[in-house]
Design a protein around this motif. Structure first.
Motif, mmCIF file in Angstrom:
data_model
loop_
_atom_site.group_PDB
_atom_site.id
_atom_site.type_symbol
_atom_site.label_atom_id
_atom_site.label_comp_id
_atom_site.label_asym_id
_atom_site.label_seq_id
_atom_site.Cartn_x
_atom_site.Cartn_y
_atom_site.Cartn_z
ATOM 1 N N GLU A 115 -47.516 -74.065 38.278
ATOM 2 C CA GLU A 115 -46.824 -72.670 38.758
ATOM 3 C C GLU A 115 -46.615 -71.741 38.575
ATOM 4 O OE1 GLU A 115 -44.723 -73.681 41.735
ATOM 5 O OE2 GLU A 115 -44.979 -75.651 41.215
ATOM 6 N N ILE A 116 -46.302 -70.822 38.843
ATOM 7 C CA ILE A 116 -46.978 -69.583 38.848
ATOM 8 C C ILE A 116 -45.935 -68.873 37.468
ATOM 9 C CG2 ILE A 116 -45.913 -67.685 40.260
ATOM 10 C CD1 ILE A 116 -49.069 -66.236 40.118
ATOM 11 N N ASP A 117 -44.109 -69.676 37.378
ATOM 12 C CA ASP A 117 -43.948 -70.075 36.779
ATOM 13 C C ASP A 117 -44.004 -69.589 35.095
ATOM 14 O OD1 ASP A 117 -41.849 -68.642 39.005
ATOM 15 O OD2 ASP A 117 -40.748 -69.987 39.546
ATOM 16 N N ASP A 118 -44.769 -70.201 35.503
ATOM 17 C CA ASP A 118 -45.490 -70.847 33.889
ATOM 18 C C ASP A 118 -46.294 -69.698 33.135
ATOM 19 O OD1 ASP A 118 -43.373 -73.136 34.375
ATOM 20 O OD2 ASP A 118 -44.621 -74.513 34.842
ATOM 21 N N ILE A 119 -46.617 -68.779 34.330
ATOM 22 C CA ILE A 119 -47.633 -67.904 33.540
ATOM 23 C C ILE A 119 -47.594 -67.585 32.230
ATOM 24 C CG2 ILE A 119 -46.899 -66.135 34.320
ATOM 25 C CD1 ILE A 119 -50.345 -66.802 34.705
ATOM 26 N N PHE A 120 -46.953 -67.291 31.587
ATOM 27 C CA PHE A 120 -46.473 -66.833 29.790
ATOM 28 C C PHE A 120 -46.901 -68.242 29.306
ATOM 29 C CE2 PHE A 120 -44.173 -63.818 31.950
ATOM 30 C CZ PHE A 120 -43.812 -62.748 32.088
ATOM 31 N N ALA A 121 -45.612 -69.094 30.043
ATOM 32 C CA ALA A 121 -46.591 -70.740 28.697
ATOM 33 C C ALA A 121 -48.278 -71.199 28.695
ATOM 34 C CB ALA A 121 -45.654 -71.693 29.007
ATOM 35 N N LEU A 122 -48.353 -70.602 30.068
ATOM 36 C CA LEU A 122 -50.418 -71.493 30.573
ATOM 37 C C LEU A 122 -50.606 -70.434 29.803
ATOM 38 C CD1 LEU A 122 -52.407 -73.012 31.986
ATOM 39 C CD2 LEU A 122 -51.683 -71.443 34.245
ATOM 40 N N GLN A 123 -50.742 -69.309 29.821
ATOM 41 C CA GLN A 123 -51.485 -68.477 28.762
ATOM 42 C C GLN A 123 -51.559 -68.052 26.858
ATOM 43 O OE1 GLN A 123 -50.322 -63.930 29.871
ATOM 44 N NE2 GLN A 123 -50.743 -64.349 31.691
ATOM 45 N N ASP A 124 -50.447 -68.727 26.644
ATOM 46 C CA ASP A 124 -50.122 -68.954 25.369
ATOM 47 C C ASP A 124 -51.391 -70.509 25.054
ATOM 48 O OD1 ASP A 124 -48.757 -68.826 22.883
ATOM 49 O OD2 ASP A 124 -47.622 -70.306 23.205
ATOM 50 N N ASN A 142 -55.989 -69.299 10.545
ATOM 51 C CA ASN A 142 -54.759 -69.347 10.772
ATOM 52 C C ASN A 142 -54.679 -68.536 11.994
ATOM 53 O OD1 ASN A 142 -54.288 -70.502 8.151
ATOM 54 N ND2 ASN A 142 -53.158 -68.823 7.254
ATOM 55 N N ILE A 143 -53.795 -69.947 12.282
ATOM 56 C CA ILE A 143 -53.356 -69.574 13.551
ATOM 57 C C ILE A 143 -51.666 -69.260 13.870
ATOM 58 C CG2 ILE A 143 -53.693 -70.226 16.478
ATOM 59 C CD1 ILE A 143 -56.566 -71.693 15.990
ATOM 60 N N GLN A 144 -50.932 -68.390 15.034
ATOM 61 C CA GLN A 144 -49.880 -68.687 14.982
ATOM 62 C C GLN A 144 -49.409 -69.709 15.459
ATOM 63 O OE1 GLN A 144 -52.096 -65.940 15.078
ATOM 64 N NE2 GLN A 144 -50.444 -64.643 14.903
ATOM 65 N N ASP A 145 -47.959 -70.035 15.683
ATOM 66 C CA ASP A 145 -47.476 -71.160 16.265
ATOM 67 C C ASP A 145 -47.607 -70.690 18.137
ATOM 68 O OD1 ASP A 145 -47.337 -73.143 14.405
ATOM 69 O OD2 ASP A 145 -45.480 -72.666 13.826
ATOM 70 N N GLN A 146 -47.259 -69.495 18.294
ATOM 71 C CA GLN A 146 -47.286 -68.923 19.849
ATOM 72 C C GLN A 146 -47.884 -67.792 19.355
ATOM 73 O OE1 GLN A 146 -43.228 -67.167 20.901
ATOM 74 N NE2 GLN A 146 -43.667 -67.798 23.071
ATOM 75 N N LEU A 147 -49.155 -67.054 21.061
ATOM 76 C CA LEU A 147 -49.729 -66.046 20.751
ATOM 77 C C LEU A 147 -49.200 -65.265 22.286
ATOM 78 C CD1 LEU A 147 -53.354 -67.320 20.126
ATOM 79 C CD2 LEU A 147 -51.429 -65.939 18.598
ATOM 80 N N VAL A 148 -48.475 -65.778 23.111
ATOM 81 C CA VAL A 148 -47.823 -65.116 24.642
ATOM 82 C C VAL A 148 -46.314 -65.195 24.268
ATOM 83 C CG1 VAL A 148 -48.012 -64.497 26.359
ATOM 84 C CG2 VAL A 148 -50.295 -65.242 25.469
ATOM 85 N N SER A 149 -46.406 -64.352 24.244
ATOM 86 C CA SER A 149 -44.158 -64.239 24.431
ATOM 87 C C SER A 149 -44.424 -63.655 25.936
ATOM 88 C CB SER A 149 -44.030 -62.920 23.512
ATOM 89 O OG SER A 149 -44.437 -61.471 24.108
ATOM 90 N N THR A 150 -42.965 -63.611 25.990
ATOM 91 C CA THR A 150 -42.020 -63.792 27.756
ATOM 92 C C THR A 150 -41.402 -62.112 27.485
ATOM 93 O OG1 THR A 150 -42.059 -66.346 28.127
ATOM 94 C CG2 THR A 150 -41.522 -64.331 29.531
ATOM 95 N N GLU A 151 -42.227 -61.827 28.008
ATOM 96 C CA GLU A 151 -41.728 -60.599 28.243
ATOM 97 C C GLU A 151 -41.080 -59.964 29.252
ATOM 98 O OE1 GLU A 151 -44.730 -57.314 27.265
ATOM 99 O OE2 GLU A 151 -45.663 -58.819 25.968
ATOM 100 N N THR A 152 -41.070 -60.715 30.706
ATOM 101 C CA THR A 152 -40.416 -60.525 31.538
ATOM 102 C C THR A 152 -40.030 -61.757 31.935
ATOM 103 O OG1 THR A 152 -39.747 -59.326 33.632
ATOM 104 C CG2 THR A 152 -41.791 -59.322 32.804
ATOM 105 N N LYS A 153 -38.710 -62.217 32.625
ATOM 106 C CA LYS A 153 -38.636 -63.781 33.865
ATOM 107 C C LYS A 153 -38.941 -63.306 34.803
ATOM 108 C CE LYS A 153 -35.742 -65.270 30.049
ATOM 109 N NZ LYS A 153 -33.905 -66.163 29.466
ATOM 110 N N ASN A 154 -38.760 -62.980 35.329
ATOM 111 C CA ASN A 154 -39.397 -61.445 36.669
ATOM 112 C C ASN A 154 -40.326 -62.084 37.122
ATOM 113 O OD1 ASN A 154 -39.364 -60.512 39.210
ATOM 114 N ND2 ASN A 154 -37.338 -60.815 38.860
ATOM 115 N N ILE A 155 -41.433 -62.845 37.647
ATOM 116 C CA ILE A 155 -43.060 -63.256 38.044
ATOM 117 C C ILE A 155 -43.346 -61.721 39.269
ATOM 118 C CG2 ILE A 155 -44.075 -64.464 39.393
ATOM 119 C CD1 ILE A 155 -43.948 -65.204 35.729
ATOM 120 N N LYS A 156 -42.918 -61.271 39.918
ATOM 121 C CA LYS A 156 -42.792 -60.815 40.435
ATOM 122 C C LYS A 156 -42.480 -59.018 40.108
ATOM 123 C CE LYS A 156 -43.753 -58.595 44.629
ATOM 124 N NZ LYS A 156 -44.334 -58.789 45.704
#
Length: 595
Positions: A115-124, A142-156
């Protein structure tokens, strides 16, 4: 010239992410596939020990049918990621393939359908998987546990931001104006989305600086949006870029610029815009070797950037190395034939080199061709006297928005140096960006005989001995040798008893979970104790197992490749390559020898 001169030696732990192909039914979705690509590049760039080619260089191959191995050679990387994006309504499907640049083989591929709503998790998820596979094949980091953060919850809001960024990067006035509209729509959907505000800062700053709108109006809007953006998020590299855009180019506050660039590069050491800005700051102070160090650091990860070649050309130009400057600026124009500032610098080089034929071809059809011809005659043909009416017209030339102040240059090198100094004072009082390096400009050198020339502006920054080293911020693991011995024994016991190498899908992360150790620690342990990467370490066990069952009559019904798959190898090409490397002969010849 048919390609960028030379190629870059590949670093083992290095990758180029090529622009993902838009395979959606709607061609307008290209903004989305480009955005996904850039997000993955930005995510991977956060890994300190991994060399990731910057967007500018990766996107220079967009739409070009060039062999992956040649692309990797030009960019100096060991691995290349390519893929595709299909966006339909509220779903997105991403296909990604990781390619070994030395032989063009795919050593990892995967399809993602979400789902496109999961785009940030998918990028990570994609970024972490890519980093894992590079580490497994090329060695520890070394690799961080997270590389992509969610900067907006509004996909639009996010999609509108990507559209704005897509148009901004076209660099023409209509596209940049269109970008501002998308950024504004984005913040309507999420008034706290900092990146959309920074997009507006950059877009209005560009339009004001390049004369696409009244400068006072454009800079006022840029500052207005910057004040909002900085309250929302100062951790983004865009904050430092926007801050420096104001303090350096608009205010000539070099001390504040230097301080901010140091902070930005501490947080984002491979941020090429920051590295280039630091080089420009050193240029403004005549510190050529330091400027070169910073721009070379930028070119390590962005070797196809026209801007970086242009900056290098400027370093040479201000030192009067005009032939070298001309070569570098031609490289910039080969990469980006629409680079207007590079054409201006090339014109100046041709004037100082007295290359009349090339100069005439260059300026033919330009709006200010007459000014450039006068300057050519002043420098090369001894033209010292100018029409007094013309000189009177030029006294207020500083209120115009020419990229290159030829009126000033002409007067400075003729019998009108006093008038030139008065005009230069106007430029400096206005803190015009195009003459920020006036102290070292060959076209203004004749004015240095005036004491006032050296008092026009005093830098508030002392940068003698400024540190330009690229410190490795990745701290070593502090495990004692005894602890490593214990951990290594645990690992070997597990491998011998459980035979995890027989699983063809075994990953470093999966093995780390099985023995309850952090993947970073397991990667370091294997690399430190065996001097192998993860795949080499696991494949040695698979090879031993292959040899043991190849001699066992119970497996006589299997072919060589069948034996390889039975031993945990999941690729014929990988098996053959590893076997030959480890034993010096092919699997077939080895089998003949033992029989």
């Amino acid at each position: 010239m048919n390609r960028i001169r030379g190629a870059h030696k590949a670093a083992d732990k290095s990758i180029a992410v090529l622009p993902f192909i838009n395979i959606s039914n709607d061609e307008d979705n290209e903004y989305f596939s480009d955005g996904i690509t850039e997000e993955i590049i930005n995510a991977l760039t956060k890994i300190e020990a991994l060399k990731v080619i910057a967007r500018t260089s990766s996107f220079s191959f967009k739409g070009k049918n060039i062999d992956i191995r040649e692309i990797a050679r030009q960019l100096g990387v060991a691995a290349v990621l390519e893929g595709s994006v299909r966006k339909y309504k509220n779903r997105v499907r991403i296909t990604a393939q990781l390619i070994n640049a030395s032989d063009g083989t795919h050593f990892w591929s995967h399809n993602f359908d979400r789902e496109i709503d999961d785009i940030f998790a998918l990028q990570d998820e994609i970024s972490l998987l890519i980093a894992d596979k590079i580490r497994e094949n090329y060695g520890h980091f070394n690799i961080q546990d997270q590389l992509v953060s969610t900067e907006t919850k509004n996909i639009k809001a996010y999609e509108l931001y990507l559209k704005g960024h897509f148009f901004q990067l076209k660099w023409d006035p209509d596209s940049i104006k269109k970008a501002t509209e998308y950024y504004k729509q984005s913040i309507v959907h999420d008034a706290e989305f900092a990146r959309a505000y920074y997009g507006l800062v950059q877009a209005y700053g560009l339009m004001a600086a390049w004369g696409y709108m009244p400068s006072e109006e454009g800079f006022a809007k840029a500052i207005e949006y910057f004040m909002i953006a900085q309250d929302l998020n100062k951790s983004l590299p865009e904050y430092g870029q926007s801050f420096v855009g104001r303090t350096f180019w608009m205010e000539w506050d070099f001390k504040a610029t230097y301080k901010q660039l140091k902070e930005t590069l501490h947080l984002h050491p491979k941020y090429t815009d920051g590295l280039e800005a630091m080089a420009e700051l050193f240029i403004a102070h005549g510190k050529w070797s330091k400027a070169e160090e910073y721009i070379k650091r930028a070119m390590e990860v962005d070797p196809m950037s026209a801007n970086h070649y242009y900056t290098q050309a400027h370093i040479c130009y201000y030192q009067k190395f005009f032939k070298k400057a001309l070569q570098l600026v031609e490289q910039a124009l080969f990469i980006n034939p629409d680079f207007v500032l590079a054409y201006e610098l090339k014109t100046l080089c041709l004037i100082w080199l007295n290359q009349k034929d090339a100069f005439d071809m260059m300026v033919a059809g330009m709006e200010d061709a007459d000014l450039k011809r006068i300057f050519f005659d002043v420098i090369n043909n001894g033209k010292n006297s100018l029409n007094s009416t013309l000189v009177d017209e030029w006294k207020d030339a500083a209120i115009k928005s020419h990229m290159v102040p030829y009126e000033l240059f002409i007067m400075a090198n003729s019998n009108h140096k006093t008038e030139a100094l008065q005009l230069l004072r106007q430029y400096v009082d206005q803190k015009r960006g195009q003459i920020i390096n006036y102290r070292f400009d060959p076209s203004l050198e004749a004015l240095q005989v005036f004491g006032e020339f050296h008092q026009l502006h005093q830098s508030n920054l002392t940068i003698e001995g400024a540190d330009v080293s690229n410190a490795n911020l990745q701290a070593p693991l502090n495990s004692h040798h005894k602890d490593l011995d214990i951990q290594m024994q645990r690992l070997e016991d597990f491998i011998h008893t459980k035979k995890p190498y027989l699983d063809p899908q075994l990953s470093l992360t999966g093995l780390a979970d099985a023995i309850q150790i952090h993947p970073n620690k397991l990667s370091f342990l294997i690399n430190e104790r065996t001097q192998m990467n993860f795949n080499e370490f696991i494949n040695q066990y698979r090879l031993r197992y292959f040899k043991s069952i190849a001699k066992d009559n119970k497996y006589a019904h299997l072919t060589i490749i069948g034996l390889a798959y039975e031993s945990g190898f999941n690729s014929k090409s990988v098996f053959n390559a590893y076997f030959k490397k480890a034993t010096g002969i092919t699997p077939g010849n080895w089998l003949k020898e033992i029989k």
